[in-house]
Design a protein around this motif. Sequence first.
Motif, PDB file in Angstrom:
ATOM      1  N   SER A 187       0.835  -1.194   0.000  1.00 34.19           N
ATOM      2  CA  SER A 187       0.000   0.000   0.000  1.00 34.19           C
ATOM      3  C   SER A 187       0.870   1.245   0.000  1.00 34.19           C
ATOM      4  O   SER A 187       0.398   2.333   0.337  1.00 34.19           O
ATOM      5  CB  SER A 187      -0.915  -0.002   1.226  1.00 34.19           C
ATOM      6  OG  SER A 187      -1.841  -1.043   1.144  1.00 34.19           O
ATOM      7  N   GLU A 188       2.111   1.071  -0.384  1.00 31.09           N
ATOM      8  CA  GLU A 188       3.039   2.197  -0.408  1.00 31.09           C
ATOM      9  C   GLU A 188       2.490   3.293  -1.311  1.00 31.09           C
ATOM     10  O   GLU A 188       2.085   3.049  -2.441  1.00 31.09           O
ATOM     11  CB  GLU A 188       4.413   1.748  -0.906  1.00 31.09           C
ATOM     12  CG  GLU A 188       5.463   2.821  -0.779  1.00 31.09           C
ATOM     13  CD  GLU A 188       6.850   2.321  -1.127  1.00 31.09           C
ATOM     14  OE1 GLU A 188       7.772   3.142  -1.080  1.00 31.09           O
ATOM     15  OE2 GLU A 188       7.012   1.136  -1.447  1.00 31.09           O
ATOM     16  N   LYS A 228      -4.592   6.098   3.631  1.00 30.87           N
ATOM     17  CA  LYS A 228      -5.834   5.524   4.150  1.00 30.87           C
ATOM     18  C   LYS A 228      -6.980   6.520   4.010  1.00 30.87           C
ATOM     19  O   LYS A 228      -8.140   6.146   3.905  1.00 30.87           O
ATOM     20  CB  LYS A 228      -5.671   5.093   5.599  1.00 30.87           C
ATOM     21  CG  LYS A 228      -5.438   6.239   6.561  1.00 30.87           C
ATOM     22  CD  LYS A 228      -5.227   5.775   7.971  1.00 30.87           C
ATOM     23  CE  LYS A 228      -4.828   6.941   8.856  1.00 30.87           C
ATOM     24  NZ  LYS A 228      -4.454   6.521  10.170  1.00 30.87           N
ATOM     25  N   TYR A 267      -5.438  -2.052   5.391  1.00 29.01           N
ATOM     26  CA  TYR A 267      -5.395  -2.530   6.774  1.00 29.01           C
ATOM     27  C   TYR A 267      -4.642  -3.857   6.871  1.00 29.01           C
ATOM     28  O   TYR A 267      -3.741  -4.018   7.712  1.00 29.01           O
ATOM     29  CB  TYR A 267      -6.819  -2.677   7.311  1.00 29.01           C
ATOM     30  CG  TYR A 267      -6.873  -3.278   8.690  1.00 29.01           C
ATOM     31  CD1 TYR A 267      -6.566  -2.506   9.806  1.00 29.01           C
ATOM     32  CD2 TYR A 267      -7.206  -4.607   8.876  1.00 29.01           C
ATOM     33  CE1 TYR A 267      -6.606  -3.052  11.076  1.00 29.01           C
ATOM     34  CE2 TYR A 267      -7.247  -5.165  10.144  1.00 29.01           C
ATOM     35  CZ  TYR A 267      -6.947  -4.382  11.240  1.00 29.01           C
ATOM     36  OH  TYR A 267      -6.978  -4.931  12.492  1.00 29.01           O
ATOM     37  N   GLN A 277      -2.511  -5.233   4.716  1.00 27.75           N
ATOM     38  CA  GLN A 277      -1.098  -5.101   4.343  1.00 27.75           C
ATOM     39  C   GLN A 277      -0.283  -4.433   5.442  1.00 27.75           C
ATOM     40  O   GLN A 277       0.857  -4.809   5.690  1.00 27.75           O
ATOM     41  CB  GLN A 277      -0.972  -4.342   3.022  1.00 27.75           C
ATOM     42  CG  GLN A 277      -1.441  -5.167   1.850  1.00 27.75           C
ATOM     43  CD  GLN A 277      -1.441  -4.412   0.547  1.00 27.75           C
ATOM     44  OE1 GLN A 277      -1.369  -3.185   0.520  1.00 27.75           O
ATOM     45  NE2 GLN A 277      -1.538  -5.138  -0.544  1.00 27.75           N
ATOM     46  N   ARG A 278      -0.851  -3.478   6.116  1.00 25.36           N
ATOM     47  CA  ARG A 278      -0.129  -2.828   7.218  1.00 25.36           C
ATOM     48  C   ARG A 278       0.037  -3.763   8.402  1.00 25.36           C
ATOM     49  O   ARG A 278       1.058  -3.732   9.072  1.00 25.36           O
ATOM     50  CB  ARG A 278      -0.846  -1.550   7.625  1.00 25.36           C
ATOM     51  CG  ARG A 278      -0.681  -0.483   6.571  1.00 25.36           C
ATOM     52  CD  ARG A 278      -1.267   0.809   6.998  1.00 25.36           C
ATOM     53  NE  ARG A 278      -1.099   1.782   5.917  1.00 25.36           N
ATOM     54  CZ  ARG A 278      -1.678   2.947   5.879  1.00 25.36           C
ATOM     55  NH1 ARG A 278      -2.454   3.330   6.862  1.00 25.36           N
ATOM     56  NH2 ARG A 278      -1.475   3.752   4.864  1.00 25.36           N
ATOM     57  N   PRO A 294       4.378   1.189   4.907  1.00 28.76           N
ATOM     58  CA  PRO A 294       3.222   2.038   5.199  1.00 28.76           C
ATOM     59  C   PRO A 294       2.885   2.970   4.041  1.00 28.76           C
ATOM     60  O   PRO A 294       3.761   3.368   3.286  1.00 28.76           O
ATOM     61  CB  PRO A 294       3.660   2.832   6.424  1.00 28.76           C
ATOM     62  CG  PRO A 294       5.143   2.851   6.349  1.00 28.76           C
ATOM     63  CD  PRO A 294       5.540   1.558   5.694  1.00 28.76           C
TER      64      PRO A 294
END
Length: 91
Positions: A30-31, A35, A79, A81-82, A88
Amino acid sequence: MAEAIGWISSIILVLTVGKQVYKQWKSKTSEGVSKWLFLGQLAASVGFVVYSWMVDNWVFVATNLLMVANALAGAVIVYIQRRRGAPPASS
């Protein structure tokens, strides 16, 4: 003719955003994805569903229901992936 333009545009929008969410899921990162993108999209899409229903515009009811699903999928992917320790997203 106006309905056809609306439905074609709706399909293009949903496929474009869906492709981005799929790419994010497939790449396992998700780089660079905030969010807030999905939270804002979710809030706006829910509002547009209500508005579109109130003005009896079924093209936009359908489109924005699909956009709600896209926003939820994107947020869940970020969510997960973090939690797994993926890089992040920028906030």
